[in-house]
Design a protein around this motif. Structure first.
Motif: not given
Length: 155
Positions: A19-20, A25-28, A34-36
């Motif tokens: 999900v992260l 990929m949407i926000t770039l 990093m959270l991922s």
């Protein structure tokens, strides 16, 4: 169901990683990735221990370290201008060309990479048809050219 989730928390961490990564990929923005990474570390810890507190602490510490240390370095590398990569008309500078119509101080035509350009000679001397030349600079829509052996200034 809750017992299965408690024993297989790695699945929840994997879902959070995905999900992260999708949000990244949407926000770039290089924040959610990093959270991922923190969630990925927590998933690895969940395979070794069932202690949820240790997993959450691992997520928080790794994500914080990635955001504070890795993200600024990655952003600085992304914002650096590409050295040596010329684009648009700048990529034509130094290219070989062939004179199609005599090139002089005020007019002429050359073929650069399959395209026809108006041209002027760099030092005002006449260059005959069929002569090989090099593009020294581009001024508007005009190529400033010179014979390859002519090393005069391009100003």
């Amino acid at each position: 169901m809750l017992a299965w989730i408690a024993q297989n928390t790695w699945v929840a961490w994997l879902a959070l990683v995905l999900v992260l990564a999708l949000i990244e990929m949407i926000t770039l923005d290089l924040f959610f990735i990093m959270l991922s990474g923190g969630a990925l570390a927590a998933m690895a810890v969940s395979l070794a221990t069932d202690n949820l507190v240790v997993q959450i602490l691992t997520f928080c510490i790794v994500a914080l370290l990635l955001v504070v240390i890795v993200r600024p370095v990655a952003l600085s590398h992304l914002k650096q201008p590409a050295v040596g990569q010329r684009t648009n008309v700048d990529s034509l500078i130094g290219e070989a060309a062939v004179v199609l119509e005599p090139v002089g101080e005020h007019a002429g035509l050359v073929k650069i990479g399959g395209e026809t350009w108006t041209a002027r000679s760099v030092d005002g001397t006449a260059i005959p048809v069929g002569s090989p030349v090099r593009v020294r600079r581009i001024s508007g829509a005009t190529a400033i050219v010179a014979h390859p052996e002519n090393r005069s200034s391009s100003r």
